[in-house]
Enzyme design. Structure first.
Site, PDB file in Angstrom:
ATOM      1  CB  CYS A   1      -2.437   9.968   6.662  1.00 32.79           C
ATOM      2  SG  CYS A   1      -2.283  11.374   5.550  1.00 32.79           S
TER       3      CYS A   1
ATOM      4  CB  SER B   1      -0.935   0.010   1.209  1.00 30.49           C
ATOM      5  OG  SER B   1      -0.186   0.056   2.405  1.00 30.49           O
TER       6      SER B   1
ATOM      7  CB  CYS C   1     -18.036   6.237  11.647  1.00 28.84           C
ATOM      8  SG  CYS C   1     -17.163   6.669  13.167  1.00 28.84           S
TER       9      CYS C   1
END
Ligand code: ZN
Lengths: 393, 89
Positions: free
Chosen positions: A195, A76, A351
């Site tokens: 991030c 990633s 969430c």
């Protein structure tokens, strides 16, 4: 005749050829190139920002490059960390950086520091470098780099990115401001989105890291106007570059007139344990909550609440409470669906970890939805305690 | 004048990237932000009303803490820039 051409310099014919395009710049010249060859630049972080910086500094002929990074290359990373490549996945980033730099320019001497910078090793690692490029990805390291550079008197080129936006400046240069002059306090640690969660446009650290490399070269050569006392703000969606003025704070705890920090401190503690890559300092609003066990009980009781998922589409595809009637309404679109919701009905909002949903509950409460509850711990907590078949992320 | 909301803080404005306000002084700018975007204001200001240490507010490129009390007038069309700390690398 250019004054740079007066003194004989120690460039080989091959070097003269390799660096010809910049040697013919009057601001560089053979003497500037020689200065570059005797310069040393330390990169803290060989990630999104450190990658382009390392590539360009190596190509430009900086004599010695240090790379500090305790991580290994992950798949990633490759979307933006252009220093590393697919065969390097699983290797240490410093080793991967070393190999790549050697292929670009075998004349560059590379020092590997395959560690995470901390208060015990920082001064030893940073001491002696001409310029430091901060491409770290967390607040404790950023404050650590700042304080160490101020204490050692080394200018450092700051860069940071988030989603589509970036910042760059030069700190700890003589008389100029430092990172603490701009950000006196670290953000609270209980902060989202990170991030990793919020994402970043791959090209953005390329842009900001290249600006950092430019500033590092300017500092080494002593040319142009470095970003001292100026913070450059880059926003790639409107493609705007803005600048704001920074000043040294005479009351700054590390670079001020009467500094209280004269040696390195515990930066994990200073940042409240914020070891994960963080952006967007946000404390969680205090709102009414429900825990996952209680929600499960309610779902089987005939008092089943309406469930809203305020994450993004791609997160829904990782895990969701669709089987219990959950509806996906990303937080940014919550206002649009208010008319479809009944303020008299019980609402449970979730969430990933409970932060964005807390904001949603607060927004809903402000327009009269008094029965909205935040699912504590989010769907990850549900996956851990109620349904282990769901992945956490 | 236009206030740009940086990406990390847009969760607090329902996704809004910018908003308009009318103000003649820095104090009015802050007051308007409190009125128009209360959640954002909650992030920007501590309980004593000062801008928090991990965020900066600039008016026309100058940080508002640096504006002397006598020079806190704001021109029409001034640009208000909010700079949050971000750590991504
Ligand atoms: Zn300072």
């Amino acid at each position: 005749m250019n004054e740079n051409e007066r003194e004989p310099v120690a460039l080989t014919p091959e070097e003269t050829l390799r660096y010809h395009r910049q040697i013919i710049l009057p601001q560089v010249g053979p003497q500037g190139q020689d200065r570059m060859k005797s310069a040393s630049i330390l990169l803290v972080g060989a990630g999104g920002l450190g990658s382009p910086a390392a590539l360009y500094l190596a190509a430009a002929g900086v004599g010695r490059l240090g790379v500090v990074d305790g991580d290994v290359v992950e798949l990633s990373n490759l979307q933006r960390q252009v220093l590393h490549d697919t065969p390097s996945v699983g290797r240490s980033k410093t080793e991967s950086a070393h190999r790549r730099i050697a292929r670009i320019n075998p004349d560059v001497q590379v020092e590997e520091y395959p560690v995470r910078l901390n208060s015990d090793n920082a001064l030893g690692i940073l001491e002696g470098w001409d310029v430091v490029v901060d491409g770290s990805d967390n607040f404790p390291t950023r404050y650590l780099v700042n304080d160490a550079c101020v204490l050692l008197g080394i200018p450092f080129v700051y860069g940071a990115v988030f989603r589509f936006e970036g910042q760059a400046s030069v700190f700890a240069s003589p008389g100029g401001p430092c990172y603490r002059c701009l950000f006196r306090d670290p953000p609270p640690p209980d902060a989202v989105p990170s991030c990793a969660e919020a994402g970043v446009l791959g090209v953005l650290p390329g842009l900001v890291g290249t600006i950092q490399a430019t500033e590092a070269i300017k500092l080494v050569l002593g040319i142009g106007d470095p970003l001292v006392g100026r913070l450059l703000l880059v926003d790639t969606l409107p493609m705007e570059f803005r600048e704001v003025e920074l000043r040294r704070d005479p009351g700054c705890v590390v670079c001020g007139d009467f500094p209280s920090i004269t040696s390195l401190i515990d930066y994990e503690e200073f940042c409240g344990g914020a070891t994960a890559p963080l952006a967007a300092p946000l404390e969680r609003p205090q709102v009414a909550e429900i825990d996952v066990e209680e929600l499960r009980a309610r779902l089987g009781s005939g008092r089943a609440p309406v469930i809203l998922d305020v994450r993004e589409n791609h997160e829904w595809s990782i895990s969701n409470l669709g089987p219990y009637g959950a509806r996906l309404v990303p937080l940014g679109r919550l206002q649009e669906v208010l008319s479809e919701l009944d303020p008299e009905e019980d609402l449970v909002i979730y969430c990933r970890t409970g932060h964005r949903s807390a904001i949603a509950v607060k927004q809903l409460a402000s327009v009269g939805f008094d029965r909205a509850l935040n699912l504590r711990g989010g769907i990850n907590e549900w996956a851990r305690k109620i349904d282990p078949s769901l992945p956490t992320y | 004048m236009t206030v740009r909301v940086p990406a990390p803080l847009r969760e607090l404005t329902g996704g809004r990237e910018q908003f308009q306000l009318e103000a003649r002084t820095v104090d009015e700018v802050l007051e308007q932000i409190r009125r128009i975007e209360p959640l954002l204001a909650g992030r920007l200001f501590s309980d004593d009303g000062n801008v928090r240490g991990f965020i900066n507010v600039f008016v026309d490129g100058t940080e508002i803490r640096h504006l002397e009390s006598g020079r806190r007038g704001v021109r029409p069309g001034a640009v208000v820039t909010i700079v949050p700390s971000v750590a991504g690398g």
